[in-house]
Each structure stands twice: as C-alpha cells, then as structure tokens.
Design a protein around this motif. Structure first.
Motif, PDB file in Angstrom:
ATOM      1  N   ALA A 231       2.336  -8.376   3.311  1.00 51.58           N
ATOM      2  CA  ALA A 231       2.629  -7.133   4.169  1.00 51.58           C
ATOM      3  C   ALA A 231       3.157  -7.341   5.521  1.00 51.58           C
ATOM      4  O   ALA A 231       2.538  -7.071   6.586  1.00 51.58           O
ATOM      5  N   SER A 232       4.473  -7.619   5.504  1.00 55.63           N
ATOM      6  CA  SER A 232       5.239  -8.302   6.922  1.00 55.63           C
ATOM      7  C   SER A 232       5.892  -7.064   7.451  1.00 55.63           C
ATOM      8  O   SER A 232       6.575  -7.379   8.651  1.00 55.63           O
ATOM      9  N   ASN A 233       5.938  -6.086   7.097  1.00 55.31           N
ATOM     10  CA  ASN A 233       6.686  -4.919   7.637  1.00 55.31           C
ATOM     11  C   ASN A 233       6.199  -3.489   7.178  1.00 55.31           C
ATOM     12  O   ASN A 233       5.201  -3.737   6.215  1.00 55.31           O
ATOM     13  N   ASN A 234       6.483  -2.323   7.695  1.00 55.19           N
ATOM     14  CA  ASN A 234       6.009  -1.196   7.438  1.00 55.19           C
ATOM     15  C   ASN A 234       6.038  -0.733   6.055  1.00 55.19           C
ATOM     16  O   ASN A 234       5.158  -0.241   5.402  1.00 55.19           O
ATOM     17  N   LYS A 235       7.344  -1.195   5.400  1.00 54.22           N
ATOM     18  CA  LYS A 235       7.420  -0.594   3.986  1.00 54.22           C
ATOM     19  C   LYS A 235       6.436  -1.429   3.016  1.00 54.22           C
ATOM     20  O   LYS A 235       5.677  -0.957   2.140  1.00 54.22           O
ATOM     21  N   LEU A 236       6.233  -2.787   3.266  1.00 56.98           N
ATOM     22  CA  LEU A 236       5.514  -3.591   2.419  1.00 56.98           C
ATOM     23  C   LEU A 236       3.933  -3.133   2.953  1.00 56.98           C
ATOM     24  O   LEU A 236       3.158  -3.296   1.940  1.00 56.98           O
ATOM     25  N   ASN A 237       3.772  -3.090   4.048  1.00 57.49           N
ATOM     26  CA  ASN A 237       2.231  -2.591   4.328  1.00 57.49           C
ATOM     27  C   ASN A 237       1.857  -1.476   3.526  1.00 57.49           C
ATOM     28  O   ASN A 237       0.757  -1.313   2.966  1.00 57.49           O
ATOM     29  N   GLU A 238       2.780  -0.392   3.413  1.00 57.91           N
ATOM     30  CA  GLU A 238       2.405   0.906   2.777  1.00 57.91           C
ATOM     31  C   GLU A 238       2.370   0.517   1.479  1.00 57.91           C
ATOM     32  O   GLU A 238       1.433   1.122   0.647  1.00 57.91           O
ATOM     33  N   ARG A 239       3.165  -0.221   0.746  1.00 59.43           N
ATOM     34  CA  ARG A 239       3.031  -0.600  -0.647  1.00 59.43           C
ATOM     35  C   ARG A 239       1.711  -1.246  -1.052  1.00 59.43           C
ATOM     36  O   ARG A 239       1.062  -0.969  -1.937  1.00 59.43           O
ATOM     37  N   SER A 240       1.460  -2.121  -0.106  1.00 61.64           N
ATOM     38  CA  SER A 240       0.009  -2.953  -0.184  1.00 61.64           C
ATOM     39  C   SER A 240      -0.953  -1.891  -0.215  1.00 61.64           C
ATOM     40  O   SER A 240      -1.890  -1.946  -1.130  1.00 61.64           O
ATOM     41  N   ILE A 241      -1.009  -0.672   0.609  1.00 60.16           N
ATOM     42  CA  ILE A 241      -2.128   0.020   0.546  1.00 60.16           C
ATOM     43  C   ILE A 241      -2.204   0.958  -0.607  1.00 60.16           C
ATOM     44  O   ILE A 241      -3.111   1.184  -1.391  1.00 60.16           O
ATOM     45  N   ARG A 242      -0.737   1.434  -1.294  1.00 59.94           N
ATOM     46  CA  ARG A 242      -0.824   1.952  -2.324  1.00 59.94           C
ATOM     47  C   ARG A 242      -1.142   1.267  -3.462  1.00 59.94           C
ATOM     48  O   ARG A 242      -1.768   1.928  -4.642  1.00 59.94           O
ATOM     49  N   ILE A 243      -1.129  -0.005  -3.567  1.00 58.63           N
ATOM     50  CA  ILE A 243      -1.437  -0.988  -4.744  1.00 58.63           C
ATOM     51  C   ILE A 243      -3.185  -0.751  -4.518  1.00 58.63           C
ATOM     52  O   ILE A 243      -3.595  -0.900  -5.678  1.00 58.63           O
ATOM     53  N   ILE A 244      -3.499  -1.289  -3.639  1.00 55.71           N
ATOM     54  CA  ILE A 244      -5.056  -1.296  -3.281  1.00 55.71           C
ATOM     55  C   ILE A 244      -5.521  -0.062  -3.872  1.00 55.71           C
ATOM     56  O   ILE A 244      -6.558  -0.023  -4.611  1.00 55.71           O
ATOM     57  N   ARG A 245      -5.159   1.069  -3.499  1.00 55.10           N
ATOM     58  CA  ARG A 245      -5.421   2.274  -3.988  1.00 55.10           C
ATOM     59  C   ARG A 245      -5.566   2.779  -5.230  1.00 55.10           C
ATOM     60  O   ARG A 245      -6.283   3.133  -6.026  1.00 55.10           O
TER      61      ARG A 245
END
Length: 305
Positions: A231-245
């Motif tokens: 999660a090295s940028n905003n897009k990937l950070n948001e993707r990480s959160i979506r995956i976790i959820r």
C-alpha cells in the motif's frame, strides 16, 4: 540479404492488409482489430509450454532463485514493464524479478539503434547480474534471433541457469538455447515487420501469465485478491482496505487500524483480524505456512466460509 530474417513469418506480407493504405479510418481499425483477435488463440496453443515454464519459475523462486527478463526494443520494454510491476502488486523484492533491455534504461524511452546486435552485451548483462544455476533467464525476441538475447542465454547456460525463450516464429535460433521455448506464432503483422503489434501483444499476454501464475503459486493471492500488495500510494492503500473488509467483514475504521498495525501488510492485517492473534504471532503463523494465507488460516482452525 539475410535469409533467416527474410523467411520469418513476422517479416512476411499480410495479404489481409495489402491495401490498408487505401482504407478509411474505420476500415484500418477494423483490420487491425481483426488481426489482433488472432493473438489469444496463438497464445492458447502454447499453454503446455507456458505451464512448464511457470512450474520451473515457481521452483526457482521458491528455492532462492530469481527470474530475469532480457530483450531488445519492444520485447525488452515489455520485460522491464512486467518485472517493475511485481513489487507493488505482489510485494516482491525488486531483486526477485528483474528486467533488462538492450541499450540500457535509456532505451526504454528512446530507441538505441543497433543495441540488440551485440552478443557480448547480452553476455555482459548476465555476468553483471551474477547469475547462478538457481536463476531462470527469460529471453524475449519476436524474431528469435536478436544477438543480445542469444548472447545472454548462452552465458546463462554456461552458468547452469535455466533458460526460457519467448518468440513469435517457429524453429528460431533461440530454440536451441532454451530449456523451454514458448513460440507464439501470430502470423504476418498488419504492417510488415512491425512486431510491436501482434507479436508484442502476444508477448505481453505470455509475460502476464508467467508472473501471475507464479505469484499465485507462491501464495501471493487469496482467492483472486492480491493480499501481498504494498500500500505505497492512495490507490493501493484504498485497495488494501477494500480487500481487508471483503475478507474479514470489518468496517473501514477497523480495517485501517489493523493495516497500520501490520505496517501496511494487507495479508498480515487479515491474519490478525481472523485469528485474533497479535501481530507477532500472526506473522509467525504465516511464516510457518510459507506465507500462504489460506493455509495459515486453516492451520489455525479458522472457518473460511
């Protein structure tokens, strides 16, 4: 006249597009699209060889080896592209999958004419990478004859490395230098010899298959989600959160909290949530299961339904 080059199918006249210069814009685009549609079938025919290549790559990466692409022109650019996208997508060390182009990094943006014509430069690149028998060296060349790529594979074989070729013609010079040669024959190009078109598209599809399948086998994916992404940028950070959820069912606030505790490690955050273990214990469980999240969860008797 070089008979080898003149006899390549990628250098032949495409009879379907002989009068493309007389076509309307829409007709030109339809011809290109029609030719492009032939590429997936050509790739499908080579799946048996691609399968062998993936299994070899997986064994190499599992045993401390590396995967190294070498190519010239479009082929080189595609190799560098595929290698460079693995760290953010799958959290791999940049050293694990590497890509090199004849003429050096400057050739990524500006063509370096004649750079592919030196076998010695290919050999030199392999030497500089300190290649060993643990590594897999993948040469990419539409013609199957680029001296830079041939030199690289010759040197790699001398070091005992496994060699794989990705070409767009049958019975090429590269074939004799490879343990496995993936020959995706897409036929004559829309514009004679313009191998950045169908040949390049075919190469991109094959490289996608090689790295994606290898990463899945290495446990970098849970279901079809990239749980090892960085999660090295905003897009990937948001993707990480979506995956976790998606995997755990927690709300956004909790997902963000665990992602921070796991130092942006999506897989670790999921393991912590579902196991109820601390960060250190979750990390230990994952390591014990070679990083496979599903296997680690099953080992912890967690119901995955």
């Amino acid at each position: 006249m070089n008979d080898y080059l003149s006899n390549l199918i990628t250098e032949q006249v495409n009879q379907e597009t002989e009068n493309i210069d007389e076509c309307t814009t829409e007709q030109i685009l339809n011809l290109i699209n029609r030719e492009d549609s032939k590429v997936p079938d050509a790739v499908r025919k080579e799946i048996p060889n691609i399968t062998k290549a993936v299994d070899i790559i997986y064994e190499s990466l599992s045993s401390g080896g590396r995967m190294i692409y070498l190519g010239a022109g479009t082929s080189g650019r595609l190799g560098v592209l595929d290698a460079s996208e693995c760290p953010p997508t799958y959290g791999t060390d940049p050293e694990l999958i590497q890509g090199y182009i004849a003429g050096g990094d400057g050739a990524l943006r500006t063509a370096v004419e004649g750079s592919e014509d030196s076998e010695e430069e290919g050999r030199k690149q392999v030497k500089e990478c300190s290649v060993t028998k643990k590594d897999v060296i993948i040469g990419i060349t539409a013609s199957g004859s680029a001296p830079y790529v041939c030199g690289a594979l010759k040197q790699a074989r001398e070091y005992g490395a496994t060699t794989i070729g990705v070409v767009n013609n049958d019975n090429t010079k590269l074939n004799k230098l490879c343990d496995i040669c993936i020959e995706v024959v897409v036929g004559p190009e829309v514009v004679i010899g313009s191998t950045r078109m169908k040949a390049g598209t075919a190469q991109k599809l094959v490289l996608n298959m090689l790295t994606t399948a290898a990463m899945i086998k290495l446990g970098k994916v849970y279901g079809n989600m990239m749980v090892d992404l960085k999660a090295s940028n905003n897009k990937l950070n948001e993707r990480s959160i979506r995956i976790i959820r998606k995997v755990t069912g927690v709300n956004e606030e909790s997902a963000l909290k665990y992602l921070e505790e796991a130092d942006k490690n999506t897989k670790l955050a999921i393991m912590m949530i579902l196991s109820g273990e601390s960060c250190e214990n979750s990390k230990r469980i994952l390591e014990k299961n070679q990083g496979y999240l599903k296997r680690a969860l099953k080992a912890s008797d967690i119901n995955l339904n």
